[in-house]
Design an enzyme around this catalytic site. Structure first.
Site, PDB file in Angstrom:
ATOM      1  N   ASP A  70       4.402  12.728   0.349  1.00  0.00           N
ATOM      2  CA  ASP A  70       4.772  11.519   1.118  1.00  0.00           C
ATOM      3  C   ASP A  70       5.531  10.548   0.214  1.00  0.00           C
ATOM      4  O   ASP A  70       5.076   9.443  -0.033  1.00  0.00           O
ATOM      5  CB  ASP A  70       3.513  10.854   1.717  1.00  0.00           C
ATOM      6  CG  ASP A  70       2.531  10.345   0.675  1.00  0.00           C
ATOM      7  OD1 ASP A  70       2.545  10.860  -0.468  1.00  0.00           O
ATOM      8  OD2 ASP A  70       1.766   9.404   0.975  1.00  0.00           O
TER       9      ASP A  70
ATOM     10  N   ASP B 281       5.151  10.777  -5.997  1.00  0.00           N
ATOM     11  CA  ASP B 281       5.562  12.032  -5.324  1.00  0.00           C
ATOM     12  C   ASP B 281       6.956  12.442  -5.785  1.00  0.00           C
ATOM     13  O   ASP B 281       7.245  13.637  -5.913  1.00  0.00           O
ATOM     14  CB  ASP B 281       5.616  11.847  -3.805  1.00  0.00           C
ATOM     15  CG  ASP B 281       4.314  11.383  -3.194  1.00  0.00           C
ATOM     16  OD1 ASP B 281       3.568  12.205  -2.659  1.00  0.00           O
ATOM     17  OD2 ASP B 281       4.054  10.168  -3.270  1.00  0.00           O
TER      18      ASP B 281
ATOM     19  N   ASN C 242       2.484   7.135   2.416  1.00  0.00           N
ATOM     20  CA  ASN C 242       2.980   5.939   1.724  1.00  0.00           C
ATOM     21  C   ASN C 242       3.897   5.117   2.626  1.00  0.00           C
ATOM     22  O   ASN C 242       3.975   3.897   2.512  1.00  0.00           O
ATOM     23  CB  ASN C 242       3.748   6.331   0.457  1.00  0.00           C
ATOM     24  CG  ASN C 242       2.813   6.735  -0.666  1.00  0.00           C
ATOM     25  OD1 ASN C 242       1.733   6.180  -0.794  1.00  0.00           O
ATOM     26  ND2 ASN C 242       3.230   7.695  -1.468  1.00  0.00           N
TER      27      ASN C 242
ATOM     28  N   THR D 262       0.179  16.119  -2.019  1.00  0.00           N
ATOM     29  CA  THR D 262       0.130  14.867  -2.784  1.00  0.00           C
ATOM     30  C   THR D 262       0.192  13.650  -1.852  1.00  0.00           C
ATOM     31  O   THR D 262       0.546  12.563  -2.273  1.00  0.00           O
ATOM     32  CB  THR D 262       1.267  14.800  -3.832  1.00  0.00           C
ATOM     33  OG1 THR D 262       2.518  14.828  -3.150  1.00  0.00           O
ATOM     34  CG2 THR D 262       1.178  15.939  -4.821  1.00  0.00           C
TER      35      THR D 262
ATOM     36  N   PHE E 261      -6.416   6.342  -1.517  1.00  0.00           N
ATOM     37  CA  PHE E 261      -5.454   6.234  -0.419  1.00  0.00           C
ATOM     38  C   PHE E 261      -5.268   7.538   0.369  1.00  0.00           C
ATOM     39  O   PHE E 261      -5.327   7.536   1.610  1.00  0.00           O
ATOM     40  CB  PHE E 261      -4.098   5.756  -0.959  1.00  0.00           C
ATOM     41  CG  PHE E 261      -3.037   5.681   0.104  1.00  0.00           C
ATOM     42  CD1 PHE E 261      -2.963   4.593   0.963  1.00  0.00           C
ATOM     43  CD2 PHE E 261      -2.124   6.716   0.267  1.00  0.00           C
ATOM     44  CE1 PHE E 261      -1.999   4.541   1.964  1.00  0.00           C
ATOM     45  CE2 PHE E 261      -1.154   6.671   1.267  1.00  0.00           C
ATOM     46  CZ  PHE E 261      -1.091   5.576   2.118  1.00  0.00           C
ATOM     47  N   ASN E 262      -4.981   8.647  -0.302  1.00  0.00           N
ATOM     48  CA  ASN E 262      -4.654   9.881   0.439  1.00  0.00           C
ATOM     49  C   ASN E 262      -5.819  10.348   1.297  1.00  0.00           C
ATOM     50  O   ASN E 262      -5.622  10.855   2.414  1.00  0.00           O
ATOM     51  CB  ASN E 262      -4.263  11.012  -0.527  1.00  0.00           C
ATOM     52  CG  ASN E 262      -2.906  10.787  -1.156  1.00  0.00           C
ATOM     53  OD1 ASN E 262      -2.103  10.006  -0.641  1.00  0.00           O
ATOM     54  ND2 ASN E 262      -2.647  11.449  -2.270  1.00  0.00           N
TER      55      ASN E 262
ATOM     56  N   HIS F 185       0.156   9.408 -10.444  1.00  0.00           N
ATOM     57  CA  HIS F 185      -0.865  10.279  -9.854  1.00  0.00           C
ATOM     58  C   HIS F 185      -0.397  11.702  -9.552  1.00  0.00           C
ATOM     59  O   HIS F 185      -0.974  12.688 -10.018  1.00  0.00           O
ATOM     60  CB  HIS F 185      -1.348   9.680  -8.525  1.00  0.00           C
ATOM     61  CG  HIS F 185      -1.769   8.263  -8.591  1.00  0.00           C
ATOM     62  ND1 HIS F 185      -2.998   7.867  -9.060  1.00  0.00           N
ATOM     63  CD2 HIS F 185      -1.120   7.117  -8.238  1.00  0.00           C
ATOM     64  CE1 HIS F 185      -3.097   6.554  -8.989  1.00  0.00           C
ATOM     65  NE2 HIS F 185      -1.973   6.072  -8.500  1.00  0.00           N
ATOM     66  N   ASP F 186       0.615  11.810  -8.685  1.00  0.00           N
ATOM     67  CA  ASP F 186       0.869  13.096  -8.029  1.00  0.00           C
ATOM     68  C   ASP F 186       1.309  14.240  -8.959  1.00  0.00           C
ATOM     69  O   ASP F 186       0.899  15.393  -8.746  1.00  0.00           O
ATOM     70  CB  ASP F 186       1.898  12.902  -6.903  1.00  0.00           C
ATOM     71  CG  ASP F 186       1.341  12.038  -5.778  1.00  0.00           C
ATOM     72  OD1 ASP F 186       0.099  11.950  -5.650  1.00  0.00           O
ATOM     73  OD2 ASP F 186       2.146  11.462  -5.036  1.00  0.00           O
TER      74      ASP F 186
HETATM   75  C1  BDR Z   1      -1.968   8.303  -4.014  1.00  0.00           C
HETATM   76  O1  BDR Z   1      -1.590   7.380  -3.000  1.00  0.00           O
HETATM   77  C2  BDR Z   1      -0.198   7.218  -2.970  1.00  0.00           C
HETATM   78  O2  BDR Z   1       0.145   5.857  -2.942  1.00  0.00           O
HETATM   79  C3  BDR Z   1       0.360   7.915  -4.190  1.00  0.00           C
HETATM   80  O3  BDR Z   1       1.599   8.525  -3.876  1.00  0.00           O
HETATM   81  C4  BDR Z   1      -0.687   8.939  -4.530  1.00  0.00           C
HETATM   82  O4  BDR Z   1      -0.468  10.152  -3.854  1.00  0.00           O
HETATM   83  C5  BDR Z   1      -2.760   7.569  -5.063  1.00  0.00           C
HETATM   84  O5  BDR Z   1      -3.913   7.029  -4.486  1.00  0.00           O
HETATM   85 CA    CA Z   2       1.617  10.656  -2.721  1.00  0.00          CA
END
Ligand code: BDR
Ligand code: CA
Length: 311
Positions: A10, A15, A39, A124, A165-166, A238-239
């Site tokens: 996303d 990403d 996102n 991701t 978040f994800n 993160h991703d």
């Molecule tokens: C995740 O949430 C999104 O904002 C980032 O792309 C990542 O995948 C981190 O919590």
């Molecule tokens: Ca992401």
């Protein structure tokens, strides 16, 4: 050939770098890029995937748009983190890389059916596409080697005290994926917060090429977000950590643990309950990443961007 991978994303600043790493690292054979709402809205995350592929010259990998919102409830986007476009920072020209005219779930299903080996899925973003695939085509589980995802946390969250978040964006999808009969590895905040984009990393990007400078601009925007919202001195990338786990398991160390997705908790919906110390006495049902080889990770990311820069 490297490990066959489908990246379900996303984009999203982190990403975007995950796309570059997956497309250019020789240990990965990137079969498709699929997009999901997260996102930002699906139209924006899909446009962003096309932008990233265009600027990086990634032309041979099919891109398909998937689910526009979670399995239940309204979509929550992260404009506060990634901006109105989902990829604020650099100025992108019009993308020349197109999407294929097939829904992401159908593209994944077709690739799984036709690829000679089982394929690794690297989600991701929210897990809506993957849960939809496993719900619609349960037999596809046997064609998936493993799911290595960015999501969750062994500790605190980043959008709720205990939710990342994800996972929070589509907890029902996360629970379905965890129970979907495929080995799952969680690369959560506890490990991705070790991948900090320090000024030294930004300088390494800048020194590479025009593409490296785009990465540096993305990271500068992302860094300002993380300073403003969370007080981080440098933003966590993160991703790409999930991609790194597929590239070389020694880059991202994991333990086996019992994991549940909290679906009902009044204050904890979307939390990944990771039983690291076997309090519940249940058999492990997932792998959970704990430790990142930080220098090794950055060398791999920089090498990927460098490889794309000289294509
Ligand atoms: C995740 O949430 C999104 O904002 C980032 O792309 C990542 O995948 C981190 O919590
Ligand atoms: Ca992401």
């Amino acid at each position: 050939m490297g490990t066959p991978v489908i990246l379900d994303c996303d984009p999203g600043h982190d990403d975007a770098i995950a796309i570059l790493l997956a497309a250019a690292d020789p240990a990965v054979d990137l079969l498709a890029i699929t997009t999901v709402a997260g996102n930002q809205t699906l139209d924006k995350t899909t446009l962003n995937a096309r932008r990233v592929c265009t600027v990086a010259g990634i032309t041979g990998v099919p891109i398909a748009a998937g689910c526009a919102g979670p399995l239940s409830g309204p979509l929550r986007v992260a404009a506060d983190v990634h901006g109105e476009s989902g990829l604020d920072g650099p100025a992108f020209g019009p993308p020349t890389v197109e999407v294929v005219g097939e829904h992401a779930v159908e593209l994944i299903h077709r690739v799984l059916a036709t690829h000679p080996e089982p394929v690794t899925l690297v989600p991701t973003g929210p897990l809506t596409n993957i849960a939809t695939l496993l719900g619609r085509y349960p037999g596809d589980a046997a064609r998936i080697r493993e799911i290595v995802l960015m999501g969750g946390s062994t500790g605190r969250g980043n959008v709720r005290p205990y939710a990342e978040f994800n996972i929070l964006t589509d907890p029902e999808a996360a629970a379905a994926v965890l129970g979907g009969g495929v080995p799952v590895t969680f690369c959560g905040l506890n490990v991705t917060h070790q991948a900090l984009v320090t000024p030294e990393v930004v300088a390494r990007f800048t020194g590479l090429s025009e593409l490296g400078r785009v990465c540096a601009e993305l990271m500068t925007f992302f860094g300002a977000t993380y300073r403003r919202i969370w007080g981080f001195p440098a933003p966590p990338l993160h991703d790409p950590v999930a991609v790194a786990r597929v590239i070389d398991p020694d880059l991202v160390w994991c333990v086996e643990a019992y994991v549940e997705i909290e679906l009902r908790g009044e204050h904890t919906r979307g939390a990944t309950v990771v039983d690291l110390h076997s309090y519940l006495g249940r058999p492990a049902n997932a792998r959970v990443a704990t430790t990142l080889d930080v220098p090794g990770f950055w060398d791999r990311v920089i090498a990927a961007v460098s490889r794309l820069s000289s294509r």
